[in-house]
Design a protein around this motif. Structure first.
Motif, mmCIF file in Angstrom:
data_model
loop_
_atom_site.group_PDB
_atom_site.id
_atom_site.type_symbol
_atom_site.label_atom_id
_atom_site.label_comp_id
_atom_site.label_asym_id
_atom_site.label_seq_id
_atom_site.Cartn_x
_atom_site.Cartn_y
_atom_site.Cartn_z
ATOM 1 N N CYS A 101 0.866 -1.189 0.000
ATOM 2 C CA CYS A 101 0.000 0.000 0.000
ATOM 3 C C CYS A 101 0.898 1.234 0.000
ATOM 4 C CB CYS A 101 -0.894 -0.019 1.225
ATOM 5 S SG CYS A 101 -1.816 1.489 1.466
ATOM 6 N N LYS A 141 -6.569 -0.550 6.245
ATOM 7 C CA LYS A 141 -6.203 0.589 7.082
ATOM 8 C C LYS A 141 -6.543 1.897 6.391
ATOM 9 C CE LYS A 141 -2.456 -1.441 9.751
ATOM 10 N NZ LYS A 141 -1.090 -1.884 9.540
ATOM 11 N N CYS A 142 -6.238 1.995 5.088
ATOM 12 C CA CYS A 142 -6.349 3.280 4.388
ATOM 13 C C CYS A 142 -7.531 3.325 3.426
ATOM 14 C CB CYS A 142 -5.085 3.578 3.595
ATOM 15 S SG CYS A 142 -3.589 3.033 4.393
ATOM 16 N N SER A 201 0.133 4.129 0.752
ATOM 17 C CA SER A 201 -0.240 5.077 1.800
ATOM 18 C C SER A 201 0.354 4.695 3.156
ATOM 19 C CB SER A 201 -1.761 5.149 1.866
ATOM 20 O OG SER A 201 -2.161 5.828 2.990
ATOM 21 N N CYS A 202 0.299 3.400 3.514
ATOM 22 C CA CYS A 202 0.780 3.024 4.846
ATOM 23 C C CYS A 202 1.936 2.026 4.793
ATOM 24 C CB CYS A 202 -0.363 2.457 5.678
ATOM 25 S SG CYS A 202 -0.989 0.887 5.060
ATOM 26 N N CYS A 227 -6.690 -2.095 0.917
ATOM 27 C CA CYS A 227 -5.989 -1.930 2.192
ATOM 28 C C CYS A 227 -7.017 -1.543 3.246
ATOM 29 C CB CYS A 227 -4.909 -0.868 2.097
ATOM 30 S SG CYS A 227 -4.146 -0.534 3.698
ATOM 31 N N THR A 246 -7.576 2.144 0.482
ATOM 32 C CA THR A 246 -7.065 2.415 -0.866
ATOM 33 C C THR A 246 -6.901 1.074 -1.576
ATOM 34 O OG1 THR A 246 -4.837 2.277 -0.001
ATOM 35 C CG2 THR A 246 -5.792 4.485 -0.193
HETATM 36 ZN ZN LIG Z 1 -2.668 1.204 3.565
#
Ligand SMILES: [Zn+2]
Lengths: 417, 170
Positions: free
Chosen positions: B52, B68-69, B54-55, B66, B71
């Protein structure tokens, strides 16, 4: 949070057993509804709306709230059904809370009902349908159906709990005897409570350890039963509460948080949790609910806990994640008797889910028993005065945690909502 | 099976009606096109995970969203063939000849370089009692890879360097 202060004024149960062959599902539910209304000294006219919940897939009966409307007492009344897996009862409790807190015109008293008659259907088929999506995807990706079933069906009905147990024992140093001790306490508590399923007043650690493994490290003697049963609770406003009960249990915080584990999750998304006993969802729900209730030191301020623990290792895990004990020390508190009914922080005095598990009802029973302890009307009442208590639920697709914080005092008004 | 006694109440038996509900007849959809690079890599005996942006979480097996994000990760990264046992449990299977139930380990492997686990099987010769959390394992490929999950035959144990260090300090 709504502006209205909500209170629990009554709770009722029916007798739980592995096969309630004498009644059908509607009659089973009706027993709990009657018991709840009798305990509040009122009749169904006092109830303005109804929230009901169960897991239809577990008993093979579709849309039960429609065909048992009359037995729920819901004729000509607003009725809502909630289903969130194992935490159904916890979600029903939260829905009941919000139905009152919302301040809808004409709705002040709400009856919440959760039930399950597992002997009607096949729970393991219902449960396996949860994993079936995952299995069919890995099967489509080339893994033979036989090995996919073997891998994803490992631990059978115990499933995720045995992973949690192995990781919990690895990180805390808790032994199998410690797990057995939790079970013995639960089953002995259940023997003092009238509505529970596995009443075992003379159960010993040795007896548990003599049973074979169902799935390492969980033995046959540690496993939750499959019960038939129902639970009902009455929610109302602060103003009306004293009409029904001398000591109402005020609902001061509710939270429902989902956090996905990585155990299942080729097809689905997941937050990528490596340790199945990390349980971020429980930590987050505790933060939310305690903040609403104005509780800053849960380990000191909470007097009683009912947690959703079909298996003993989960009881230890939840108590830590919900901030009641320090990390990796919960099993030591069972050794020194802190969690016994006469201890400092009594846990699961009703016998817990480990003794009685009518899946849909289980999480509502946790809230009901927590409320009854505050009201002083529990079947296995603790000797000390309970000022604040929590009722916890776990379920969904092993990701959802629900928490209700109850107190004998209304929420402090100066707190920003 | 051991019988455990509990206080039981007998309830009157009433009439029961049979019924059927096909819970297992559901259909599931899965985006196999976005999964294809992973399967192609398996054919070449390579492991890749989805990262990912982003994270920086690397998922193996790849997760198309993902959590968490929220995305859609699109960066494929190579992973090593080794990993550790993040958690495990037993699968009990009856021995056809003796009729005894034997425990076979089912493990969740965290591949080195990835942040999620993959539920898989261990070398059937490894005893369940010898498995522990943190045990290093290495992938064992099938001889003829076809570009599907079945190309991973099983995971095999390898020497644990931490245990070697323990013996040195003694
Ligand atoms: Zn992520």
């Amino acid at each position: 949070m709504g502006d209205r202060q909500v209170a629990v004024v009554s709770a009722g149960f029916c007798e739980h057993a592995s096969k309630r062959s004498d009644v059908n599902m509607a009659e089973l539910v009706n027993e709990a509804v009657h018991n709840c209304l009798n305990n509040a000294n009122c009749d169904i006219d006092a109830v303005d709306a109804i929230v009901a919940g169960n897991m239809p897939a577990f008993e093979g009966a579709n849309l039960p709230e429609l065909w048992m409307t009359d037995w729920l007492g819901a004729r000509n009344k607003p009725l809502m059904r909630v289903t969130t897996g194992g935490s159904t009862g916890g979600s029903v409790a939260i829905a009941g809370y919000y139905n009152v807190a919302a301040g809808l015109p004409g709705i002040e008293t709400v009856l919440t009902v959760a039930f399950e008659q597992q002997s009607c259907g096949n729970t393991s088929v219902g449960l396996s349908s949860v994993a079936l999506g995952e299995i069919s995807i890995v099967n489509a990706l080339g893994l033979p159906a036989e090995s996919a079933m073997r891998i994803f069906g490992a631990g059978a009905a115990i499933g995720i709990a045995s992973y949690q147990a192995i990781n919990y024992m690895n990180r805390s140093g808790c032994t199998e005897e410690d797990l057995a001790r939790v079970v013995v306490q639960n089953r002995r508590n259940a023997a003092k409570n009238w509505w529970t399923h596995l009443k075992m007043p003379d159960y010993t650690i040795e007896q548990v350890m003599a049973t074979p493994y169902i799935s390492y490290p969980l033995r046959f003697g540690m496993v939750t039963p499959a019960s038939d049963g129902a639970c009902a609770m009455l929610y109302t406003t602060e103003e009306k509460a004293k009409d029904f009960a001398d000591i109402p249990a005020y609902v001061n915080g509710v939270a429902s948080v989902s956090h996905e584990t990585a155990i299942l999750g080729v097809g689905g998304a997941g937050a990528g949790q490596l340790d199945p006993c990390e349980q971020v969802g429980a930590v987050e729900s505790a933060k939310l609910a305690y903040a609403q209730a104005g509780i800053s030191f849960p380990e000191k301020e909470i007097d009683f806990a009912e947690v959703y623990s079909p298996f003993p290792n989960q009881e230890l895990m939840w108590l830590e994640r919900l901030g009641l004990f320090e990390e990796n020390t919960a099993h030591l508190r069972y050794r020194d008797g802190t969690t016994a009914p006469n201890g400092e922080l009594p846990v699961n005095c009703s016998g817990g889910v480990n003794s009685t598990n009518a899946i849909g009802a289980s999480a509502l029973e946790r809230v009901a028993e927590a409320a009854l302890q505050i009201m002083g009307k529990a079947g296995n009442q603790v000797p000390k005065t309970v000022h604040s208590a929590i009722g916890h639920g776990w379920g969904g697709c092993i990701n959802l945690v629900t928490l209700t914080v109850l107190s004998d005092q209304p929420r402090r008004k100066w707190r920003a909502h | 099976m051991v019988r455990l006694e509990y206080i039981k109440k007998e309830y009157e038996k009433t009439r029961q009606m049979p019924g059927k509900w096909y819970l297992t007849s559901c259909r599931y959809k899965f985006n196999i096109t976005r999964f294809q690079p992973f399967l192609s890599a398996l054919k070449e005996k390579r492991l890749i995970g989805l990262k990912c942006r982003s994270c920086n979480t690397v998922s193996f097996p790849p997760k198309l969203v993902c959590g968490k994000c929220l995305t859609r990760p699109d960066q494929w990264v190579s992973l090593r063939e080794t990993g550790i046992v993040a958690t495990f449990t037993a699968n009990y299977m009856k021995d056809e000849t003796t009729g005894e139930a034997n425990a076979f380990p089912v493990i969740a492997v965290r591949q080195d370089g990835a942040d999620t686990t993959y539920l898989t099987q261990l070398n059937p010769k490894v005893k369940f009692e010898d498995v522990y959390v943190g045990m290093p394992v290495k992938i064992k490929w099938k001889d003829n890879t076809e570009g599907n999950l079945n190309d991973i035959d099983y995971y095999d144990c390898i020497d644990d360097p931490t245990q070697k260090m323990d013996s040195l300090t003694k």
